[in-house]
Design an enzyme around this catalytic site. Structure first.
Site, short mmCIF file in Angstrom:
data_model
loop_
_atom_site.label_atom_id
_atom_site.label_comp_id
_atom_site.label_asym_id
_atom_site.label_seq_id
_atom_site.Cartn_x
_atom_site.Cartn_y
_atom_site.Cartn_z
N ARG A 1 21.93 8.91 -26.16
CA ARG A 1 21.41 9.56 -27.36
C ARG A 1 20.67 10.86 -27.07
O ARG A 1 20.30 11.59 -27.98
CB ARG A 1 20.47 8.60 -28.09
CG ARG A 1 21.11 7.30 -28.49
CD ARG A 1 20.11 6.41 -29.16
NE ARG A 1 19.67 6.97 -30.41
CZ ARG A 1 20.28 6.82 -31.57
NH1 ARG A 1 21.36 6.07 -31.64
NH2 ARG A 1 19.82 7.37 -32.66
N GLU B 1 33.96 19.60 -24.12
CA GLU B 1 32.75 18.78 -24.12
C GLU B 1 32.29 18.43 -22.70
O GLU B 1 31.10 18.47 -22.42
CB GLU B 1 33.00 17.44 -24.84
CG GLU B 1 32.92 17.50 -26.35
CD GLU B 1 33.19 16.16 -26.99
OE1 GLU B 1 32.45 15.78 -27.90
OE2 GLU B 1 34.16 15.46 -26.59
N LYS C 1 37.83 17.44 -26.10
CA LYS C 1 37.46 16.60 -24.95
C LYS C 1 37.19 17.48 -23.73
O LYS C 1 36.20 17.30 -23.03
CB LYS C 1 38.56 15.59 -24.59
CG LYS C 1 38.73 14.39 -25.46
CD LYS C 1 37.65 13.36 -25.36
CE LYS C 1 36.46 13.65 -26.21
NZ LYS C 1 36.51 13.44 -27.63
N LYS D 1 25.31 11.62 -28.39
CA LYS D 1 26.33 10.73 -28.97
C LYS D 1 26.09 10.48 -30.45
O LYS D 1 27.01 10.33 -31.22
CB LYS D 1 26.25 9.41 -28.20
CG LYS D 1 27.27 8.41 -28.63
CD LYS D 1 28.40 8.37 -27.64
CE LYS D 1 29.57 7.60 -28.17
NZ LYS D 1 30.78 8.41 -28.14
N TRP E 1 16.43 14.35 -27.00
CA TRP E 1 17.40 15.43 -27.21
C TRP E 1 16.63 16.46 -28.03
O TRP E 1 16.31 16.23 -29.20
CB TRP E 1 18.61 14.91 -27.96
CG TRP E 1 19.72 15.90 -28.11
CD1 TRP E 1 20.74 16.12 -27.24
CD2 TRP E 1 19.93 16.81 -29.20
NE1 TRP E 1 21.57 17.11 -27.72
CE2 TRP E 1 21.10 17.55 -28.92
CE3 TRP E 1 19.24 17.09 -30.38
CZ2 TRP E 1 21.58 18.54 -29.78
CZ3 TRP E 1 19.73 18.07 -31.23
CH2 TRP E 1 20.91 18.78 -30.92
N ASN F 1 12.24 9.76 -33.20
CA ASN F 1 13.62 10.26 -33.22
C ASN F 1 13.84 10.84 -34.60
O ASN F 1 13.69 10.15 -35.60
CB ASN F 1 14.58 9.09 -32.98
CG ASN F 1 16.02 9.45 -33.32
OD1 ASN F 1 16.41 10.60 -33.25
ND2 ASN F 1 16.80 8.46 -33.71
N GLY F 2 14.17 12.13 -34.67
CA GLY F 2 14.41 12.74 -35.97
C GLY F 2 13.75 14.11 -36.06
O GLY F 2 13.46 14.72 -35.03
N GLU G 1 41.86 17.51 -30.64
CA GLU G 1 41.00 16.52 -29.97
C GLU G 1 41.05 16.69 -28.44
O GLU G 1 40.04 16.58 -27.77
CB GLU G 1 41.42 15.10 -30.40
CG GLU G 1 40.72 13.95 -29.71
CD GLU G 1 39.21 13.93 -29.88
OE1 GLU G 1 38.67 14.70 -30.68
OE2 GLU G 1 38.56 13.15 -29.16
N CYS H 1 17.99 11.29 -29.53
CA CYS H 1 16.78 10.67 -29.01
C CYS H 1 16.94 9.16 -29.11
O CYS H 1 17.46 8.64 -30.10
CB CYS H 1 15.51 11.06 -29.75
SG CYS H 1 15.15 12.81 -29.70
N HIS I 1 50.42 33.84 -33.98
CA HIS I 1 49.53 34.58 -34.88
C HIS I 1 48.16 34.80 -34.25
O HIS I 1 47.15 34.80 -34.95
CB HIS I 1 49.38 33.82 -36.20
CG HIS I 1 50.67 33.68 -36.93
ND1 HIS I 1 51.35 34.74 -37.48
CD2 HIS I 1 51.45 32.59 -37.16
CE1 HIS I 1 52.47 34.33 -38.04
NE2 HIS I 1 52.56 33.01 -37.85
C1 G6P Z 1 28.78 13.93 -31.77
C2 G6P Z 1 29.50 13.18 -30.66
C3 G6P Z 1 31.00 13.18 -30.95
C4 G6P Z 1 31.28 12.58 -32.31
C5 G6P Z 1 30.49 13.28 -33.40
C6 G6P Z 1 30.54 12.53 -34.71
O1 G6P Z 1 29.12 15.27 -31.73
O2 G6P Z 1 29.24 13.77 -29.41
O3 G6P Z 1 31.66 12.42 -29.96
O4 G6P Z 1 32.64 12.67 -32.59
O5 G6P Z 1 29.10 13.37 -33.04
O6 G6P Z 1 29.90 11.29 -34.53
P1 G6P Z 1 30.21 9.97 -35.33
O7 G6P Z 1 29.32 8.93 -34.70
O8 G6P Z 1 29.83 10.25 -36.76
O9 G6P Z 1 31.63 9.65 -35.19
#
Ligand code: G6P
Length: 614
Positions: free
Chosen positions: A27, A494, A491, A609, A75, A101-102, A487, A2, A510
């Protein structure tokens, strides 16, 4: 999660708020809303399901006048993403509007109590409970808004950044925070609030970062007043933020994610600036110099992080063990926070977070602190909650990352971890002098090698288009490149919504091998190293099952070229630095697959994010 923004001053608030929401949309983006107080003291609230653009379309024929207002991009946590649950929420009397937000964790108890007292609710959100509670206290106890806010917040359990407009007091915004970020912008006869500084910097670079349990009263005719829940005055220094608009705009790229991928060579130069000196053959991190006694000889290091930052942590473990000979554990912050870790004041905890606001990482830090550990933060967002909660740390300095899928923050984190391992290894005498020298100059050279890789963008786009048919992808890597495989898979899932799994290559037999058929492409990071032959065997096993292989290879590796369906060549570097290069084509692969499938890469569904809730 948010985004909140507020304005009080001489300008029309609406354009400032909408622009601010767009900057905060990373956000959350399932609904948006705005509350404006007109000069005639009318409180107009407009909300729409969807993105900020949907709110703009909805409000296009409405009265958007007023020089004070608050706005929100959501969000969803409590209540589905629809217009009724969108913020701002109003109290039943219609005089107060609030954005939040929260999470209010004890909202159901409070709601039950309010319903028993006759309060009616319009939404299923926790936020509405808080604003109804504030209004109930204000009207039944006949107190001013600040007193009501202080009293209500004392009975609330949870995390919040809130801002409130009062129809009867059009010259004022009251805002407060606990465990969710909130920044106040101080302009010339105008004030701003934001979840971060991005909606503010266009107007002023003077900001105040609120602390937990701070309340601020912004009044048109007065200096901002900061108090705690007991009404004790709190002093705050005004900070000058070093952010510019170009850093948070797309700069000609179609998406933030692509811009951020291409920015990486410059970002890493910024990250290393003043820290790496090839001529002097030295890596300096001020955090290590200043905290030698805590860092030089810990019993062990525990890395806590979430998501992409956790993957960077896995690379950090290998680097630190390799160069410093200190045992390292890497924990998901969300698991660590609820565990009973054996940890004491001989341990160092490294918390990695791009946003510096991830609730689980913050809670993990608090737990480690309570057990006496020394906490080292690796953050991107300057002045963020995690940066402030740690004992020391190193910023990654890659500039604001807006695309929800992390790219440049990942390589920035790995770069800082590399510098940390080198600097600490040298202090401890555990790194061979020749290797130290070689890795320093190779690290300094990474940005120019990244540039060469980025030139292959068109080729990677063409490869990507071939693979949009897939419903599943497997990513394999070994050693330093195993976290890169994780990673790369993250990606892809996501932003393209294709299921993808990362595995250490040798573990394929395995389990994952059972899934492999002609429908399942496999991405293999198969660079030249002592395990190259073994990875080559994995590729043969995959080909025997008719799957297509995309291989990330060392330049000129003709053997893998003959086997794989597509290859992307990496320039030569030190093995421990390969993740910095190998992650680039995987970011591009995910980006172009998602684009070919018509997905919204900057704002993928259900993700945010900055994850400020558990
Ligand atoms: C969310 C974001 C990711 C990020 C993760 C941790 O899931 O979408 O891209 O890696 O949070 O966030 P941070 O800000 O703690 O790295």
């Amino acid at each position: 999660m948010c985004g909140i923004v507020g304005y009080l001053g001489k300008r029309n608030a609406y354009p400032v708020l909408i622009k601010g929401l767009k900057r905060l949309e990373y956000r959350g983006y399932d609904s948006a809303g705005v509350a404006l107080l007109t000069d005639e003291h009318k409180l107009n609230v407009y909300k729409a399901k969807g993105k900020v653009a949907d709110l703009e379309a909805y409000a296009s024929d409405k009265d958007i006048s007023g020089t004070v207002g608050i706005a929100h991009t959501r969000w969803a946590t409590h209540g589905e993403p629809n217009t009724a649950n969108a913020h701002p929420h109003m109290s039943s009397s219609g005089s107060l509007a609030m954005i939040h937000n929260g999470i209010i964790e004890n909202y159901s108890v409070l709601k039950k109590q309010l319903i028993e007292k006759g309060v009616e609710f319009k939404s299923s959100t926790d936020t509405e409970v808080l604003i109804q509670l504030i209004d109930y206290i204000k009207t039944t106890s006949k107190v001013d808004l600040l007193t009501a806010v202080r009293s209500a917040l004392r009975s609330v359990i949870g995390a919040y950044a809130i801002a409130i407009l009062d129809k009867d007091n059009p010259d004022e915004i009251i805002a407060a925070r606990k465990s969710s970020p909130l920044v106040v912008g101080i302009g010339e006869e105008e004030f701003f609030i934001g979840s971060d500084a991005s909606p503010i910097i266009e107007y002023t670079n003077k900001v105040v970062y609120l602390d937990d349990e701070d309340i601020v009263v912004l009044n048109r005719n007065k200096e901002p007043q900061y108090v705690d829940f007991d009404n004790t005055k709190v002093d705050h220094d005004v900070t000058e933020v070093d952010l510019n608009l170009a850093q948070i705009e797309k700069g000609g790229y179609p998406h933030f994610m692509l811009k951020e991928i291409y920015e990486q060579p410059d970002c890493l130069k910024d990250c290393m600036r003043g820290r790496i000196n090839v001529e002097a053959n030295n890596v300096t991190l001020s955090a290590i110099i200043d905290n030698r006694k805590h860092l030089i000889n810990p019993r062990r290091i525990i890395i806590v992080a979430c998501g992409t930052s956790w993957h960077a942590g896995l690379i950090g473990k290998q680097l630190i063990e390799d160069f410093c000979q200190i045992p390292v554990e890497v924990e998901y912050a969300s698991e660590f926070r609820y565990s009973n870790p054996v940890i004491n004041n001989q341990d160092v905890v490294i918390a990695i977070s791009q946003s510096g606001e991830t609730a689980d990482t913050l809670a993990a830090i608090e737990l480690a602190k309570s057990k006496g550990a020394f906490i080292y933060g690796i953050c991107n967002a300057i002045g963020s909650s995690i940066a402030r909660a740690t004992h020391t740390g190193s910023y990654i300095h890659v500039g604001p990352e807006i695309g929800v899928a992390s790219t440049k923050a990942f390589t920035g984190q790995v770069t800082v971890l590399t510098m940390l391992a080198l600097a600490l290894g040298k202090e401890r005498g555990t790194v061979d002098q020749q290797r130290y020298t070689t890795v320093i100059s190779a690290l300094e050279n990474i940005p120019s090698l990244m540039l060469q890789l980025l030139e292959q963008g068109d080729m990677i786009r063409d490869i990507s288009r071939v693979f949009t048919y897939a419903h599943n992808f497997l990513y394999l890597g070994r050693g330093y490149n195993y976290p890169v495989a994780l990673e790369g898979a993250l990606k892809l899932k996501e932003i393209s919504y294709i299921h993808a799994e990362g595995y250490p290559a040798a573990e394929m037999k395995h389990g994952p091998i059972a899934l492999i058929d002609e429908e399942m492409p496999v991405v293999v990071i198969a660079t030249q190293n002592e395990l190259h032959d073994k990875v080559l065997s994995n590729i043969q096993e995959i080909k025997a099952r008719h799957a297509r292989v995309i291989a990330i290879i060392s330049k000129g590796d003709e053997t893998v070229k003959k086997l794989a369906d597509a290859t992307i060549e990496l320039p030569e570097t030190e093995k421990c630095l390969e993740p910095l290069l190998a992650s680039i084509p995987l970011q591009m692969l995910a980006y172009y697959v998602a684009i070919a499938k018509g997905k919204d890469v900057d704002q993928p569904r259900n993700l945010a994010k900055s994850v400020t809730v558990e």
